[in-house]
Design a protein around this motif. Structure first.
Motif, PDB file in Angstrom:
ATOM      1  N   ALA A  66       0.851  -1.375  -0.316  1.00  0.00           N
ATOM      2  CA  ALA A  66      -0.398  -0.023   0.306  1.00  0.00           C
ATOM      3  C   ALA A  66       1.046   1.229  -0.131  1.00  0.00           C
ATOM      4  O   ALA A  66       0.497   2.505   0.916  1.00  0.00           O
ATOM      5  N   GLU A  67       2.095   1.306  -0.528  1.00  0.00           N
ATOM      6  CA  GLU A  67       2.727   3.061  -1.045  1.00  0.00           C
ATOM      7  C   GLU A  67       1.876   3.419  -1.502  1.00  0.00           C
ATOM      8  O   GLU A  67       2.460   4.544  -1.141  1.00  0.00           O
ATOM      9  N   SER A  68       1.191   3.078  -2.293  1.00  0.00           N
ATOM     10  CA  SER A  68       0.490   4.251  -2.688  1.00  0.00           C
ATOM     11  C   SER A  68      -1.238   3.342  -3.108  1.00  0.00           C
ATOM     12  O   SER A  68      -1.075   2.387  -3.380  1.00  0.00           O
ATOM     13  N   PHE A  69      -2.013   3.837  -2.746  1.00  0.00           N
ATOM     14  CA  PHE A  69      -3.162   4.048  -2.761  1.00  0.00           C
ATOM     15  C   PHE A  69      -4.036   4.309  -3.372  1.00  0.00           C
ATOM     16  O   PHE A  69      -4.597   6.078  -3.205  1.00  0.00           O
ATOM     17  N   VAL A  70      -5.651   4.937  -4.017  1.00  0.00           N
ATOM     18  CA  VAL A  70      -6.182   5.003  -4.140  1.00  0.00           C
ATOM     19  C   VAL A  70      -7.851   4.533  -3.640  1.00  0.00           C
ATOM     20  O   VAL A  70      -8.141   3.838  -4.129  1.00  0.00           O
TER      21      VAL A  70
END
Length: 116
Positions: free
Chosen positions: A79-83
């Motif tokens: 989950a280093e990046s999520f939207v």
């Protein structure tokens, strides 16, 4: 046996990512975007864009799951990046979160923006 191992790995990945995402959701998103496109189409587009190996190299994994409060969530490894992609009265809303504000996070945001 192989299927069981894959299912177990996916479950563990989702569990680890889930707690990171829950913690991030208590903060303000890095960016809030809107779209007139349907939520499912936007979420699938983001997943596909984040899986582009020519842009993200070996770190091109992106996963799509049902959202915590409806809609969908697209997330990367750990989950280093999520939207979070959801629908409201104004259309589709995208809440983008990144653990670090680095070059990769900015690339993911740019790829996400192509789906609006």
């Amino acid at each position: 046996m192989r299927i069981l191992m894959v299912a177990l790995a996916a479950t563990m990945l989702a569990g680890c990512a889930g707690s990171v995402m829950d913690n991030a959701r208590t903060q303000t998103p890095n960016k809030v975007l809107t779209s007139n496109k349907p939520e499912k189409i936007v979420a699938q587009c983001v997943q596909f864009a984040w899986q582009d190996e020519s842009v993200f190299g070996v770190d091109a994994g992106a996963y799509l799951q049902p959202g915590k409060k409806g809609g969908s969530t697209v997330y990367t490894r750990s989950a280093e990046s999520f939207v979070d992609v959801s629908t409201d009265a104004s259309g589709t809303v995208l809440n983008y979160f990144a653990q670090k504000d680095d070059f990769v996070a900015k690339r993911r945001l740019a790829a996400l923006a192509t789906c609006l």
